[in-house]
Design a protein around this motif. Structure first.
Motif, PDB file in Angstrom:
ATOM      1  N   LEU A 142      39.523  39.709  15.316  1.00 40.62           N
ATOM      2  CA  LEU A 142      40.934  39.345  15.480  1.00 40.62           C
ATOM      3  C   LEU A 142      41.791  40.040  14.422  1.00 40.62           C
ATOM      4  O   LEU A 142      42.907  40.480  14.708  1.00 40.62           O
ATOM      5  CB  LEU A 142      41.102  37.826  15.374  1.00 40.62           C
ATOM      6  CG  LEU A 142      40.681  37.002  16.583  1.00 40.62           C
ATOM      7  CD1 LEU A 142      40.965  35.524  16.324  1.00 40.62           C
ATOM      8  CD2 LEU A 142      41.412  37.447  17.846  1.00 40.62           C
ATOM      9  N   TYR A 143      41.275  40.127  13.205  1.00 39.99           N
ATOM     10  CA  TYR A 143      42.011  40.795  12.133  1.00 39.99           C
ATOM     11  C   TYR A 143      42.231  42.267  12.470  1.00 39.99           C
ATOM     12  O   TYR A 143      43.333  42.801  12.302  1.00 39.99           O
ATOM     13  CB  TYR A 143      41.228  40.654  10.818  1.00 39.99           C
ATOM     14  CG  TYR A 143      41.855  41.357   9.642  1.00 39.99           C
ATOM     15  CD1 TYR A 143      43.126  41.008   9.188  1.00 39.99           C
ATOM     16  CD2 TYR A 143      41.176  42.373   8.980  1.00 39.99           C
ATOM     17  CE1 TYR A 143      43.701  41.655   8.100  1.00 39.99           C
ATOM     18  CE2 TYR A 143      41.745  43.027   7.900  1.00 39.99           C
ATOM     19  CZ  TYR A 143      43.004  42.659   7.463  1.00 39.99           C
ATOM     20  OH  TYR A 143      43.575  43.306   6.399  1.00 39.99           O
ATOM     21  N   VAL A 144      41.189  42.935  12.969  1.00 34.74           N
ATOM     22  CA  VAL A 144      41.320  44.339  13.360  1.00 34.74           C
ATOM     23  C   VAL A 144      42.320  44.478  14.519  1.00 34.74           C
ATOM     24  O   VAL A 144      43.144  45.401  14.537  1.00 34.74           O
ATOM     25  CB  VAL A 144      39.945  44.910  13.763  1.00 34.74           C
ATOM     26  CG1 VAL A 144      40.090  46.309  14.356  1.00 34.74           C
ATOM     27  CG2 VAL A 144      39.013  44.942  12.566  1.00 34.74           C
ATOM     28  N   ILE A 145      42.255  43.544  15.481  1.00 34.51           N
ATOM     29  CA  ILE A 145      43.177  43.585  16.616  1.00 34.51           C
ATOM     30  C   ILE A 145      44.622  43.424  16.144  1.00 34.51           C
ATOM     31  O   ILE A 145      45.528  44.117  16.626  1.00 34.51           O
ATOM     32  CB  ILE A 145      42.812  42.484  17.639  1.00 34.51           C
ATOM     33  CG1 ILE A 145      41.491  42.838  18.325  1.00 34.51           C
ATOM     34  CG2 ILE A 145      43.914  42.315  18.680  1.00 34.51           C
ATOM     35  CD1 ILE A 145      40.919  41.719  19.167  1.00 34.51           C
ATOM     36  N   LEU A 146      44.847  42.524  15.187  1.00 35.50           N
ATOM     37  CA  LEU A 146      46.201  42.326  14.670  1.00 35.50           C
ATOM     38  C   LEU A 146      46.685  43.563  13.919  1.00 35.50           C
ATOM     39  O   LEU A 146      47.866  43.921  13.997  1.00 35.50           O
ATOM     40  CB  LEU A 146      46.244  41.094  13.767  1.00 35.50           C
ATOM     41  CG  LEU A 146      46.104  39.748  14.479  1.00 35.50           C
ATOM     42  CD1 LEU A 146      46.052  38.609  13.470  1.00 35.50           C
ATOM     43  CD2 LEU A 146      47.254  39.531  15.452  1.00 35.50           C
TER      44      LEU A 146
END
Length: 206
Positions: A142-146
């Motif tokens: 999720l962090y990478v996606i954000l």
């Protein structure tokens, strides 16, 4: 078991603390006095409130209806993804409880020359590590996606200037759909990985 669980939770918290919280009423504004909401951050990438403003489609009601329906479908898909992931995390808790309960049997299995079906130390370690590190792995994705979404925010979406001619329809469509599609494919892959790490209990909950 508790050391493994605490380690995974601390690691998940490290990634979670790197999320910037955006104002739910103004996606371009970062706030620091509210709890971090991952869903709000994801929605800020698309900013559906801006996309479906009717003033952008004054001369093209059909395109407005089409974009609104597409946005609704994608938001519903996001709801589905997060509900299923929530159930996976519930299953993670139940799986870790089971790992704690059967920890003595798993360690006792080291003393016997045969593998105890379903309760041996090999299966127990595998289930424990997968279920424990489900949280940090999913939150890392999720962090990478954000981070990727922050780059997508730099792409201007100005449908009002592109929907007046035939070429504008395709341009408006691509400007809206491509960022949505990329982010949702990444979220789907993160959820697929979470299912693989959730074990039998997590799959049952899902």
């Amino acid at each position: 078991t508790q050391v493994v669980i605490d380690t995974s939770n601390i690691l998940a918290r490290v990634f979670y603390n790197n999320f910037q919280q955006v104002d739910k009423n103004d996606p371009t504004k970062v706030v620091t006095n509210e709890p971090t909401s991952i869903s709000t951050n994801l929605v800020s990438i698309f900013n559906p409130q801006e996309i479906i403003q009717k003033k952008n489609y004054t001369n093209n009601v059909g395109l407005f209806i089409f974009i609104t329906l597409i946005s609704a479908v994608l938001m519903a898909f996001m709801v589905y993804i997060f509900l299923s992931v929530a159930l996976l995390f519930v299953g993670r808790v139940a799986g870790l409880w089971v790992a704690m309960v059967f920890a003595p049997i798993a360690f006792a299995s080291y003393t016997v020359p045969f593998e105890i079906p379903g309760l041996g130390h090999k299966k127990w370690w595998s289930d424990l590590l997968k279920q424990a590190f489900l949280a940090p792995i999913f939150i890392f994705f999720l962090y990478v996606i954000l981070l990727f979404g922050d780059a997508l925010k730099q792409i201007p979406i100005d449908i009002s200037q592109t929907s007046g001619d035939k070429g504008g329809y395709l341009d408006a469509f691509l400007r809206v759909i491509i960022p949505f599609a990329i982010i949702f494919v990444l979220i789907q892959q993160a959820k697929k990985l979470a299912v693989e790490y959730s074990g039998t209990i997590g799959e049952s909950f899902s």
